[in-house]
Design an enzyme around this catalytic site. Sequence first.
Site: not given
Length: 263
Positions: A60, A175, A49
């Site tokens: 994030d 994911y 990734e």
Amino acid sequence: MTRIDDTFARLQASDKKAFVSYIMAGDPDYDTSLAVMRGLPAAGVDIIELGVPFTDPMADGATIQLAGQRALDGGMTLEKTLQMARDFRTGDTTTPIVLMGYYNPIYSRGVDAFLVAAKDAGIDGLIVVDLPPEEDEELCIPAQAAGLNFIRLATPTTDDKRLPKVLTNTSGFVYYVSITGITGAAAAQATDVAPEVARIKAATDIPVIVGFGITTPEAAENIAGVADGCVVGSAIVAQIADGKPVEDVLAFVKTLSDGAHRA
């Protein structure tokens, strides 16, 4: 069949779980991040990734936010990220690369132009965290028409009503975000993850990979053991942030991949 599909077929034939690693393109600088990227396959990484630095990375945590800021301060851009993939491809034509980032830089570049450039650079899949399924016409469907997998995130708050929408048009892998919140915020627990992975796998044949909150070889083994594999990002990025030499970063990655592959 993309490189991602081929990789999962090979791993499943060997009864192995996938180990996916995340790094931020251009962190701490272009040459160092490229050196790390080139060493990842030999360190046991099955899928890379590659983060695209962005000014407002809402999904994030601090570790990856700071990595993105370092990359941006060093002049990293979407185009340079694609160039990094091209440089990687001169020595590796088989390891899948998934670009992970946000829609704004892609939109600014122009979707059609971006997809041509991404395909040319050897990108295999996209994770664009701020494009929900309702916006599939924007990028997801054109990306898949161009031969790129579009990988969607499912979370602990993705209930049974929402899940079919999330899985629609998803390809490559799902994911699963093991915790609520941002990257690097808490430790993933296999006992919490296992029933959620089972719920997703009951609704799709696509592999389910678990990320967020995996920082040790033991955690990689435990989480991969209840899924089709695991992703580690913040723990690797933290090694880079600490100024560890490339060989030390890759040695750490190897301990994580060994853990996932034991599962």
